[in-house]
Write a protein that holds these residues in place. Structure first.
Motif, PDB file in Angstrom:
ATOM      1  N   UNK A 208      52.273  49.364 113.599  1.00  0.00           N
ATOM      2  CA  UNK A 208      51.679  48.096 114.001  1.00  0.00           C
ATOM      3  C   UNK A 208      51.350  48.132 115.488  1.00  0.00           C
ATOM      4  N   UNK A 209      50.632  47.107 115.920  1.00  0.00           N
ATOM      5  CA  UNK A 209      50.268  46.951 117.332  1.00  0.00           C
ATOM      6  C   UNK A 209      50.948  45.696 117.870  1.00  0.00           C
ATOM      7  N   UNK A 210      51.484  45.795 119.071  1.00  0.00           N
ATOM      8  CA  UNK A 210      52.067  44.634 119.746  1.00  0.00           C
ATOM      9  C   UNK A 210      51.388  44.459 121.104  1.00  0.00           C
ATOM     10  N   UNK A 211      51.593  43.291 121.704  1.00  0.00           N
ATOM     11  CA  UNK A 211      51.188  43.124 123.097  1.00  0.00           C
ATOM     12  C   UNK A 211      52.403  43.368 123.999  1.00  0.00           C
ATOM     13  N   UNK A 216      53.244  40.559 117.570  1.00  0.00           N
ATOM     14  CA  UNK A 216      52.463  41.398 116.669  1.00  0.00           C
ATOM     15  C   UNK A 216      50.979  41.068 116.765  1.00  0.00           C
ATOM     16  N   UNK A 217      50.172  42.123 116.936  1.00  0.00           N
ATOM     17  CA  UNK A 217      48.724  41.993 116.942  1.00  0.00           C
ATOM     18  C   UNK A 217      48.112  42.427 115.615  1.00  0.00           C
ATOM     19  N   UNK A 218      48.897  43.140 114.824  1.00  0.00           N
ATOM     20  CA  UNK A 218      48.526  43.508 113.459  1.00  0.00           C
ATOM     21  C   UNK A 218      49.750  43.277 112.570  1.00  0.00           C
ATOM     22  N   UNK A 269      52.991  51.010 117.902  1.00  0.00           N
ATOM     23  CA  UNK A 269      54.347  51.422 117.563  1.00  0.00           C
ATOM     24  C   UNK A 269      54.369  51.977 116.145  1.00  0.00           C
ATOM     25  N   UNK A 270      55.070  53.093 115.987  1.00  0.00           N
ATOM     26  CA  UNK A 270      55.232  53.730 114.680  1.00  0.00           C
ATOM     27  C   UNK A 270      56.716  53.943 114.436  1.00  0.00           C
ATOM     28  N   UNK A 271      57.226  53.376 113.347  1.00  0.00           N
ATOM     29  CA  UNK A 271      58.640  53.478 112.997  1.00  0.00           C
ATOM     30  C   UNK A 271      58.781  54.334 111.751  1.00  0.00           C
ATOM     31  N   UNK A 272      59.684  55.299 111.812  1.00  0.00           N
ATOM     32  CA  UNK A 272      59.850  56.217 110.688  1.00  0.00           C
ATOM     33  C   UNK A 272      61.323  56.553 110.507  1.00  0.00           C
ATOM     34  N   UNK A 273      61.757  56.622 109.265  1.00  0.00           N
ATOM     35  CA  UNK A 273      63.116  57.052 108.940  1.00  0.00           C
ATOM     36  C   UNK A 273      63.083  58.520 108.540  1.00  0.00           C
ATOM     37  N   UNK A 274      64.058  59.326 108.980  1.00  0.00           N
ATOM     38  CA  UNK A 274      64.048  60.761 108.654  1.00  0.00           C
ATOM     39  C   UNK A 274      63.939  61.035 107.158  1.00  0.00           C
ATOM     40  N   UNK A 275      64.577  60.227 106.318  1.00  0.00           N
ATOM     41  CA  UNK A 275      64.399  60.306 104.879  1.00  0.00           C
ATOM     42  C   UNK A 275      64.743  61.657 104.297  1.00  0.00           C
TER      43      UNK A 275
END
Length: 306
Positions: A208-211, A216-218, A269-275
């Motif tokens: 997503x995009x933030x300011x 949140x911008x998206x 911002x990109x959030x990812x879990x190792x999974x």
């Protein structure tokens, strides 16, 4: 008859002495055999741990950088289109709603993403408008975006509701003609194209995009819709793509990639879990420990009973 220990050669030594020698030999042989295997297992453990760690963060860094470059190109194309129109068209032509509508249609067909166009005079009045809303004659006096476009020559706004009552953002360019009168051409940009593009990059997590305030911008899969505040801290500004390894609210490991887009209010911002990568590492770690235990036991059995 009791055996006695003497200093002369050939004298028979006590049985306990030979047991100690045998024990010492067994311990020495075991250490010599086991020590290299322990060292090898520890080295392999550290190497595999580092390799899995790099493999888990590399995709996040790459995708975040790609998202930044993609958004930057998207905005640059549309700013260039506005600059082209405002430079080649005369002010009186842009003031004609029919001609302004024709320019809007050409920009929509060529670039996409444009919703409307507005021409604003030096006295901050919108003198011409082309688009689906009734916004002719709006007064933009004391608007922060107008002050910025006067100072910098261009402006990219945050996402806001505005008169349209739907989330959108605007870009604007300023141009001064030969008569020294300046005009501002302002366009509203459809956020759906950006939403789809950004969300598609978070296939294994969230994107997503933030300011700069964390709004949140998206849309976000984890934190809600546009204009909601995210519950995590806004990362510090950096010119480069950065990674943060942290934990989510449930204590699970989380990799956060972020990148600020220059001369815009946006940060991706990109959030990812190792999974699956984390599961593979746990499996391999168990195998290494099991290999070490089996090897040590086997060596000890061979040395003691061999």
């Amino acid at each position: 008859m009791e055996l006695k220990n003497t200093k002369f050669p050939g004298t028979i030594r006590p049985e306990g002495h030979y047991r100690r020698l045998l024990f010492t030999a067994i311990v020495a042989t075991s250490l010599v055999s086991v020590f290299p295997i322990v060292i090898m297992t520890v080295v392999n453990y550290l190497q595999y741990q580092e390799a899995f760690h790099k493999e888990s963060i590399r995709p996040v860094s790459r995708l975040t950088t790609n998202a930044k470059l993609s958004l930057k190109a998207f905005l640059s194309e549309r700013l260039s289109a506005l600059n082209l129109v405002v430079h080649i068209e005369k002010p009186e032509g842009l003031a004609d709603p029919v001609q302004l509508k024709r320019n809007l249609r050409h920009m929509q067909d060529t670039f996409g993403g444009f919703i409307d166009l507005g021409l604003i005079s030096e006295d901050v009045q919108q003198i011409s408008y082309a688009g689906p809303y009734q916004l002719e004659g709006l007064d933009y006096q004391n608007q922060d975006w107008f002050n910025e476009v006067n100072l910098r020559g261009t402006h990219i706004s945050e996402v806001f509701m505005g008169h349209r009552n739907v989330p959108h953002f605007v870009i604007a360019v300023k141009h001064r003609h030969s008569d020294e009168k300046s005009i501002v051409l302002r366009a509203t940009i459809d956020t759906e194209a950006i939403n789809r593009q950004i969300l598609s990059m978070g296939t294994q997590g969230d994107a997503f995009i933030i300011n700069k305030k964390g709004i949140l911008q998206t849309p976000s899969r984890l934190y809600g819709n546009v204009l909601q505040e995210i519950p995590i801290s806004v990362p510090p500004y950096s010119q480069n793509t950065e990674l943060i390894e942290t934990f989510d609210e449930n204590g699970s490991p989380l990799i956060v990639g972020y990148a600020y887009v220059d001369r815009t209010p946006f940060a991706i911002m990109l959030l990812n879990r190792p999974g699956a990568m984390q599961e593979n590492w746990v499996t391999l770690r168990r195998s290494l420990v099991l290999f070490l235990i089996i090897s040590v036991v086997f060596i000890l059995v061979v040395v003691v009973w061999g």
